[in-house]
Design a protein around this motif. Structure first.
Motif, PDB file in Angstrom:
ATOM      1  N   GLU A 124       0.838  -1.185   0.000  1.00 30.00           N
ATOM      2  CA  GLU A 124       0.000   0.000   0.000  1.00 30.00           C
ATOM      3  C   GLU A 124       0.877   1.240   0.000  1.00 30.00           C
ATOM      4  O   GLU A 124       1.938   1.251   0.618  1.00 30.00           O
ATOM      5  N   PRO A 125       0.423   2.291  -0.680  1.00 31.23           N
ATOM      6  CA  PRO A 125       1.215   3.517  -0.636  1.00 31.23           C
ATOM      7  C   PRO A 125       1.137   4.135   0.754  1.00 31.23           C
ATOM      8  O   PRO A 125       0.055   4.270   1.321  1.00 31.23           O
ATOM      9  N   THR A 126       2.249   4.424   1.327  1.00 35.29           N
ATOM     10  CA  THR A 126       2.264   5.089   2.627  1.00 35.29           C
ATOM     11  C   THR A 126       3.191   6.286   2.521  1.00 35.29           C
ATOM     12  O   THR A 126       3.906   6.448   1.524  1.00 35.29           O
ATOM     13  N   ALA A 127       3.174   7.048   3.595  1.00 39.09           N
ATOM     14  CA  ALA A 127       4.053   8.224   3.614  1.00 39.09           C
ATOM     15  C   ALA A 127       5.509   7.804   3.449  1.00 39.09           C
ATOM     16  O   ALA A 127       6.328   8.558   2.926  1.00 39.09           O
ATOM     17  N   ALA A 128       5.821   6.559   3.867  1.00 38.18           N
ATOM     18  CA  ALA A 128       7.212   6.126   3.863  1.00 38.18           C
ATOM     19  C   ALA A 128       7.712   5.775   2.470  1.00 38.18           C
ATOM     20  O   ALA A 128       8.896   5.873   2.195  1.00 38.18           O
ATOM     21  N   ILE A 186       6.677   7.151  -0.422  1.00 35.65           N
ATOM     22  CA  ILE A 186       6.368   8.176  -1.412  1.00 35.65           C
ATOM     23  C   ILE A 186       7.524   9.168  -1.442  1.00 35.65           C
ATOM     24  O   ILE A 186       8.027   9.549  -0.392  1.00 35.65           O
ATOM     25  N   TYR A 242       8.719  12.876  -2.463  1.00 37.47           N
ATOM     26  CA  TYR A 242       8.271  14.204  -2.857  1.00 37.47           C
ATOM     27  C   TYR A 242       9.436  14.960  -3.445  1.00 37.47           C
ATOM     28  O   TYR A 242      10.490  15.058  -2.827  1.00 37.47           O
ATOM     29  N   GLU A 273      10.793  18.480  -4.732  1.00 32.13           N
ATOM     30  CA  GLU A 273      10.533  19.917  -4.765  1.00 32.13           C
ATOM     31  C   GLU A 273      10.696  20.392  -6.201  1.00 32.13           C
ATOM     32  O   GLU A 273      11.720  20.123  -6.832  1.00 32.13           O
TER      33      GLU A 273
END
Lengths: 184, 638
Positions: free
Chosen positions: A149-153, A155, A157, A159
């Motif tokens: 599952e996609p999690t904050a960990a 992904i 980001y 800039e």
């Protein structure tokens, strides 16, 4: 009239060739009527020629005057011609319109059949598409799928880089004027 | 013109002239005088002619009479018969509009299924052969089909709910004597995922629950069954079609829900319900900016495709229809009220004795027996440890009448304006009770003695997240056409300001400490600033608390620096000693937030080093070193 011998041949006084008859032949009533229709002047000329003394026996050429058709008749003739053309055109148009109406009806029916088929297929496709998606989602849910599952960990980001100012190139040096002629 | 013609020319003309025949005299047949032989021949001809003429006249008059009879005497009946034969009902049914989620994923769509009638006497093949073919195509036992076919000569109902594919397979058998009667059937591709929100339709195509019921007007396409004339070949005569015949709008009912988050929410909720053997649970994800719901899951739920197999009780979306006592999750709202009323400073300290006796009722903290009184504590600490006595202290600064007015202003005792059906009126004690009995405002301080729906609790927390506005929770975005234009949008009440931006944000930041240091640590995600509040309450039924039955909940707001999403999880009757808001509900909210931040692209507040499991390494979100102890800190309860 038919019995009267013609002294001057019709050709000579400029009769229409079609109505010309050889001298002495018996004239059909129709020919007489044609001759009559040219008016009395011709006949008068013939009479005059008969009664004239021989010294005065000179043949005058008479030119037929154009037939005097009354104005109303001419207008009627014009009207007739005009209306014939109009009738013909309208007949043609009616045929066209009829064929178009038959054709368009058929084309409409075909298009409508196509539309109803598409309307029937649309929910079918929607359904199949969603069933497939659901199936994939359920497969992905299973632990054995190897998907996570996609999690904050997991992904990343990035800039967005700030816009760089345009790089100003040094003005190109004008090419040195050729001193020697170009050519070997 | 020449005076004389050359002789040769005359000669030639003479030769070319046709010989003239005398014109026949125009005379009638009867006046002709002809030789006797001819006369006899003519007589026979005349007789023949007369005969033919009379036959024709007779035939014509016969036709004329028939025409007269058809037109004058039978005309009306025949015209009616022709009309009956030519006109057919074209739109037997008009499909309901589909329901789609915010990304256009279809959640409900009408498909046409067929009822198959067989007229055995008209079949082109012998019964046994036909039944063999039909049973194969329809996947029915052959013996049964044969028995049905033998039961009557016409009108045998063989099967229902045949799909378009099967129907075309059966048509391709060219058996004749088959009648396919189409009728609509609602299909829900995600089965039970959206059942509690979308609802279901009955056999007559009428919505019975959820949005299918509450948005009936939006989902029903206007238009009535039309009758059109058909030509001999079955084509429709397009000249006299009723107005709007071809028009069928392409509108879809778009919802604010997101299928991915809905799915993640369902997985997270189901896992915890299973882990704790809970009776039921619900989770709501709300966009605080406008009150739109991103996910709403109720578990257990039902599959609207086969609604008839489920208990009627499951058709109720209890997140929307059932009231419960929110308990500690209501505390931040009370703090906001006190701040907004101007009786409390964010930096103030409140004395927590651990226990109070208010008009013969004993009120104490959940951990009074183990922790005793805490003394003077700050407001964030009151939330972190979920101190009941601290909250009573805050609310007592307010006049009971004023406090009651605030609760009413927030919509307690009223019905939440939403587009979901069957919304009850939340319960609040009367102003009289608040004024005369001091225990009422005291219990309301820690979220008891008042009851609301999980949806309304989400609405109240959304007002903290969005800077103080009370927004209407809703799931319907509008009717959208295929080009993305909205043809209809629901009319929602204007957001009503209740708190100031400053106070709302102050409360959210206090709630952040609950997750970073207090009872809500289990909801923390490294790198993100998350606000939250746990809640564990004893269940009350008919005014009596049920022993051992708890209702655990957690409210989360993310991200704190620009609050946007409110996530609520409520789990009813989790089993086990360890069942608290922090252990049961907070992990659900955490898992939902994991999906939410990655799906919605919410960036971390500050970068943190994480290991491969996603746990923070080295520093916490405030940049402080994390020790093993702090990291695995005990689960806080309230």
């Amino acid at each position: 009239m038919a019995a009267r011998p013609a002294i001057i041949e019709p050709d000579r006084i400029g009769y229409d060739e079609s109505s010309a008859q050889p001298a002495g032949s018996s004239r059909a009533p129709s020919n007489v009527s044609v001759a009559q229709s040219f008016g009395t002047q011709v006949r008068n000329a013939q009479m005059r020629a008969q009664n004239r003394p021989a010294s005065l026996h000179r043949v005058h050429t008479l030119r037929p005057r154009p037939p005097q058709i009354p104005l109303w008749l001419r207008q009627l003739v014009l009207l007739q011609r005009g209306s014939s053309i109009a009738a013909l055109t309208m007949g043609g148009l009616a045929l066209l319109a009829y064929s178009w109406s038959v054709h368009s009806q058929r084309a409409w029916t075909q298009a409508y059949t196509q539309l109803s088929d598409l309307r029937r297929d649309e929910p079918q496709l929607m359904r199949t598409n969603e069933v497939l998606k659901e199936h994939l989602a359920q497969q992905a849910e299973a632990k054995s799928s190897g998907l996570i599952e996609p999690t904050a960990a997991n992904i990343l980001y990035l800039e967005p880089e700030a816009l760089r100012p345009d790089r100003v190139l040094p003005p190109a040096e004008p090419p040195a004027p050729l001193e020697a002629p170009l050519g070997y | 013109m020449a005076r004389t013609l050359p002789p040769q020319v005359s000669q030639r003309r003479r030769l070319t002239q046709p010989a003239r025949r005398p014109n026949p005299r125009p005379t009638g047949i009867l006046q002709l005088r002809l030789p006797a032989r001819w006369q006899a021949q003519l007589d026979t001809r005349r007789i023949r002619l007369l005969l033919t003429w009379s036959i024709l006249v007779l035939a014509l008059s016969g036709l004329g009479l028939r025409l007269l009879a058809l037109q004058l005497f039978e005309g009306k009946e025949l015209a009616a018969m022709a009309k009956a034969q030519q006109t057919v009902g074209l739109s037997d049914f008009i499909p309901r509009r589909p329901v789609v989620d915010r990304a256009g994923v279809v959640l409900a769509v009408d498909e046409s299924v067929y009822m198959l009638y067989v007229h055995p006497s008209m079949l082109s093949k012998p019964l046994d052969e036909a039944s063999q073919l039909l049973s194969k195509a329809l996947n029915l036992p052959e013996a049964e089909v044969l028995k049905l076919l033998r039961s009557a000569d016409t009108g045998v109902k063989l099967a229902d709910g045949i799909s378009e594919n099967t129907a075309s397979q059966v048509r391709d058998l060219y058996l004749d004597g088959l009648d396919f009667i189409p009728h609509p059937q609602r299909f829900y591709p995600q089965n039970d995922l959206f059942g509690s929100i979308v609802g279901y339709v009955n056999g007559e195509g009428k919505g019975q629950a959820g949005l299918e019921l509450s948005q009936e007007d939006q989902l029903t396409r206007p238009g009535k069954a039309m009758r059109v004339r058909r030509m001999g070949d079955g084509g429709i005569i397009p000249t006299d079609l009723p107005a709007g015949f071809l028009h069928q709008d392409d509108l879809k009912l778009e919802l604010t829900l997101d299928r991915r988050i809905q799915r993640a929410t369902r997985i997270a909720l189901d896992r915890q319900i299973q882990n704790f053997g809970a009776k039921r649970g619900t989770a709501i994800v709300m966009d605080a900016a406008d009150g739109s719901l991103v996910a709403l899951v109720v578990s257990p739920t039902y599959d609207p495709n086969t609604f008839y197999d489920y208990d009627v009780e499951l058709f109720r979306n209890w997140a929307v229809t059932d009231l419960y006592e929110p308990g500690s999750t209501f505390k931040p709202i009370n703090v906001a009220i006190a701040l907004e009323a101007g009786v409390l400073n964010p930096g103030e300290y409140i004395y927590d004795a651990g226990q109070l006796i208010i008009s013969e009722h004993v009120v104490q903290n959940h951990d009074f027996n183990s922790a005793g009184g805490r003394g003077s504590i700050s407001i964030p600490e009151i939330l972190q440890v979920s101190s009941n006595i601290g909250m009573v202290g805050i609310v007592r600064k307010l006049d009971p009448g004023n406090y009651h007015g605030w609760l009413e202003k927030l919509g307690l005792g009223k019905t939440v304006a939403t587009d979901l059906p069957s919304v009850p009126t939340s319960q609040l004690k009367t102003l009289e009770e608040f004024k005369t009995s001091p225990i009422e405002p005291a219990t309301a301080a820690f979220g008891q003695g008042l009851s609301l729906t999980p949806l309304q609790l989400a609405q109240l927390h959304a007002s903290l997240a969005n800077g103080g506005k009370l927004v209407s929770p809703h799931v319907v975005k509008g009717l959208v056409d295929s080009t993305g234009q909205y043809k209809w949008r629901p009319e929602l009440p204007e957001p009503r300001p209740v708190f100031s931006q400053k106070n709302a944000q102050a409360v959210v930041e206090m709630m952040e400490t609950v997750v970073s240091q207090g009872s809500g640590k289990t909801a923390a995600i490294p790198g993100y600033r998350i606000a939250g509040k746990t809640g564990t309450a004893q269940k009350a039924e008919n005014g009596v608390y049920v022993a051992g039955a708890r209702i655990t909940s957690f409210v989360g707001i993310v991200p704190v620096e620009a609050p946007r999403y409110v996530i609520i999880a409520v789990v009813d009757e989790p089993q086990g000693e360890d069942a608290y808001g922090s252990t049961v509900a907070a992990p659900i909210v955490k898992e939902i937030m994991q999906t939410l931040v990655s799906t919605m692209g919410i960036q971390p507040s500050q970068p943190v080093a994480i290991d491969h499991t996603g746990e923070a390494l080295a520093v916490d979100l405030h940049g402080n070193p994390i020790t093993a102890d702090a990291h695995s800190g005990e689960h806080g309860v309230d």
